[in-house]
Design a protein around this motif. Sequence first.
Motif, PDB file in Angstrom:
ATOM      1  N   GLY A 163     -20.034  -4.925 -25.699  1.00  0.00           N
ATOM      2  CA  GLY A 163     -19.896  -3.662 -26.641  1.00  0.00           C
ATOM      3  C   GLY A 163     -19.153  -2.568 -26.284  1.00  0.00           C
ATOM      4  N   ILE A 164     -19.293  -2.561 -25.005  1.00  0.00           N
ATOM      5  CA  ILE A 164     -18.816  -1.133 -24.159  1.00  0.00           C
ATOM      6  C   ILE A 164     -17.356  -0.853 -24.592  1.00  0.00           C
ATOM      7  CG2 ILE A 164     -18.029  -0.264 -21.927  1.00  0.00           C
ATOM      8  CD1 ILE A 164     -20.472  -1.687 -20.730  1.00  0.00           C
ATOM      9  N   ARG A 165     -16.483  -1.615 -24.625  1.00  0.00           N
ATOM     10  CA  ARG A 165     -15.079  -1.259 -24.821  1.00  0.00           C
ATOM     11  C   ARG A 165     -15.036  -1.049 -26.513  1.00  0.00           C
ATOM     12  NH1 ARG A 165     -11.496  -1.807 -20.363  1.00  0.00           N
ATOM     13  NH2 ARG A 165      -9.998  -2.328 -21.757  1.00  0.00           N
ATOM     14  N   LEU A 166     -15.641  -1.767 -27.439  1.00  0.00           N
ATOM     15  CA  LEU A 166     -15.389  -1.656 -28.836  1.00  0.00           C
ATOM     16  C   LEU A 166     -16.033  -0.352 -29.198  1.00  0.00           C
ATOM     17  CD1 LEU A 166     -18.023  -2.078 -31.239  1.00  0.00           C
ATOM     18  CD2 LEU A 166     -17.838  -4.286 -30.046  1.00  0.00           C
ATOM     19  N   PHE A 167     -17.003   0.163 -28.633  1.00  0.00           N
ATOM     20  CA  PHE A 167     -17.842   1.732 -28.938  1.00  0.00           C
ATOM     21  C   PHE A 167     -16.662   2.678 -28.408  1.00  0.00           C
ATOM     22  CE2 PHE A 167     -21.665  -1.148 -29.521  1.00  0.00           C
ATOM     23  CZ  PHE A 167     -21.767  -0.860 -30.574  1.00  0.00           C
ATOM     24  N   ALA A 168     -15.951   2.337 -27.375  1.00  0.00           N
ATOM     25  CA  ALA A 168     -15.312   3.355 -26.730  1.00  0.00           C
ATOM     26  C   ALA A 168     -13.904   3.509 -27.657  1.00  0.00           C
ATOM     27  CB  ALA A 168     -14.845   2.868 -25.137  1.00  0.00           C
ATOM     28  N   TYR A 169     -13.264   2.428 -28.146  1.00  0.00           N
ATOM     29  CA  TYR A 169     -12.338   2.485 -28.922  1.00  0.00           C
ATOM     30  C   TYR A 169     -12.596   3.232 -30.324  1.00  0.00           C
ATOM     31  CZ  TYR A 169      -9.098  -0.501 -26.382  1.00  0.00           C
ATOM     32  OH  TYR A 169      -8.214  -1.142 -25.522  1.00  0.00           O
ATOM     33  N   GLN A 170     -13.668   2.893 -30.751  1.00  0.00           N
ATOM     34  CA  GLN A 170     -14.102   3.455 -32.275  1.00  0.00           C
ATOM     35  C   GLN A 170     -14.241   5.033 -31.815  1.00  0.00           C
ATOM     36  OE1 GLN A 170     -17.967   1.311 -33.092  1.00  0.00           O
ATOM     37  NE2 GLN A 170     -16.995  -0.033 -34.264  1.00  0.00           N
ATOM     38  N   THR A 171     -14.666   5.562 -30.801  1.00  0.00           N
ATOM     39  CA  THR A 171     -14.780   6.857 -30.440  1.00  0.00           C
ATOM     40  C   THR A 171     -13.567   7.712 -30.351  1.00  0.00           C
ATOM     41  OG1 THR A 171     -17.060   6.575 -29.318  1.00  0.00           O
ATOM     42  CG2 THR A 171     -16.011   8.586 -28.927  1.00  0.00           C
ATOM     43  N   VAL A 172     -12.543   6.865 -29.547  1.00  0.00           N
ATOM     44  CA  VAL A 172     -11.375   7.532 -29.385  1.00  0.00           C
ATOM     45  C   VAL A 172      -9.970   7.170 -30.069  1.00  0.00           C
ATOM     46  CG1 VAL A 172     -12.173   7.727 -27.068  1.00  0.00           C
ATOM     47  CG2 VAL A 172     -10.474   5.986 -27.522  1.00  0.00           C
ATOM     48  N   MET A 173     -10.124   6.286 -30.898  1.00  0.00           N
ATOM     49  CA  MET A 173      -8.948   5.732 -31.747  1.00  0.00           C
ATOM     50  C   MET A 173      -8.126   6.541 -32.387  1.00  0.00           C
ATOM     51  SD  MET A 173     -10.220   3.685 -35.106  1.00  0.00           S
ATOM     52  CE  MET A 173     -11.455   2.484 -34.208  1.00  0.00           C
ATOM     53  N   ASP A 174      -8.863   7.779 -32.961  1.00  0.00           N
ATOM     54  CA  ASP A 174      -8.031   8.911 -34.045  1.00  0.00           C
ATOM     55  C   ASP A 174      -7.108   9.646 -32.729  1.00  0.00           C
ATOM     56  OD1 ASP A 174      -8.998   8.458 -36.327  1.00  0.00           O
ATOM     57  OD2 ASP A 174     -10.674   9.950 -35.805  1.00  0.00           O
ATOM     58  N   GLY A 175      -7.301   9.705 -31.449  1.00  0.00           N
ATOM     59  CA  GLY A 175      -6.307  10.149 -30.535  1.00  0.00           C
ATOM     60  C   GLY A 175      -5.396   9.366 -29.814  1.00  0.00           C
ATOM     61  N   LEU A 176      -5.513   7.983 -30.199  1.00  0.00           N
ATOM     62  CA  LEU A 176      -4.548   7.081 -29.362  1.00  0.00           C
ATOM     63  C   LEU A 176      -3.206   7.004 -29.982  1.00  0.00           C
ATOM     64  CD1 LEU A 176      -6.949   3.975 -29.041  1.00  0.00           C
ATOM     65  CD2 LEU A 176      -6.588   5.891 -27.424  1.00  0.00           C
ATOM     66  N   ASP A 177      -2.440   7.112 -29.237  1.00  0.00           N
ATOM     67  CA  ASP A 177      -0.959   6.827 -29.565  1.00  0.00           C
ATOM     68  C   ASP A 177      -0.509   5.254 -30.114  1.00  0.00           C
ATOM     69  OD1 ASP A 177      -0.644   5.496 -26.931  1.00  0.00           O
ATOM     70  OD2 ASP A 177       0.429   7.043 -26.240  1.00  0.00           O
ATOM     71  N   CYS A 178       0.532   4.817 -30.548  1.00  0.00           N
ATOM     72  CA  CYS A 178       1.082   3.656 -30.858  1.00  0.00           C
ATOM     73  C   CYS A 178       0.854   2.594 -29.886  1.00  0.00           C
ATOM     74  CB  CYS A 178       2.332   3.529 -31.685  1.00  0.00           C
ATOM     75  SG  CYS A 178       2.344   4.342 -33.225  1.00  0.00           S
ATOM     76  N   PRO A 179       1.298   2.856 -28.576  1.00  0.00           N
ATOM     77  CA  PRO A 179       1.167   1.696 -27.579  1.00  0.00           C
ATOM     78  C   PRO A 179      -0.516   1.211 -27.322  1.00  0.00           C
ATOM     79  CG  PRO A 179       2.878   3.272 -26.901  1.00  0.00           C
ATOM     80  CD  PRO A 179       2.216   3.764 -28.123  1.00  0.00           C
TER      81      PRO A 179
END
Length: 149
Positions: free
Chosen positions: A79-95
């Motif tokens: 679950g490490i990566r999914l929690f990281a994605y949940q935390t940063v997704m608002d700041g991610l660019d399209c790619p």
Amino acid sequence: MIAKTSALLNAATVVAVVGVSALVVACSSMSGVTSATGPCLDDSKACIDSRTATVASLVNDPSRAWVGQPVDKRMAASGIRLFAYQTVMDGLDCPKLLAGVREMQAARSALSGGASSGQTAERHNQIRALTADTEAQLASKARKRGCKA
């Protein structure tokens, strides 16, 4: 004065590196925290603390170099990566959003084979559900921003 300040900074750097090295050695020797096969998956405090620290290190990486990197089943199960994605997704660019969607799709596929060694069926099912939810959140953000695959 400058030479003295430089010497103090060098000494402080050495102390910091030695301290971090000692911490890494201590953490890696804790039973169940990490292994050659990936992150631990049990619900012990040491394991949870280890996974939490790993999420924090990913989230605190301003380059987001971890996005789009291959992930094995054990990492997906943690679950490490999914929690990281949940935390940063608002700041991610399209790619990076699209890479996250692909990663969550691959993780869902990897997790379809059942729980990994050291993981309870209940925790496995929670991670599978959270993976699907995170995939949907990333895909929704990508659609709203007009990201093209």
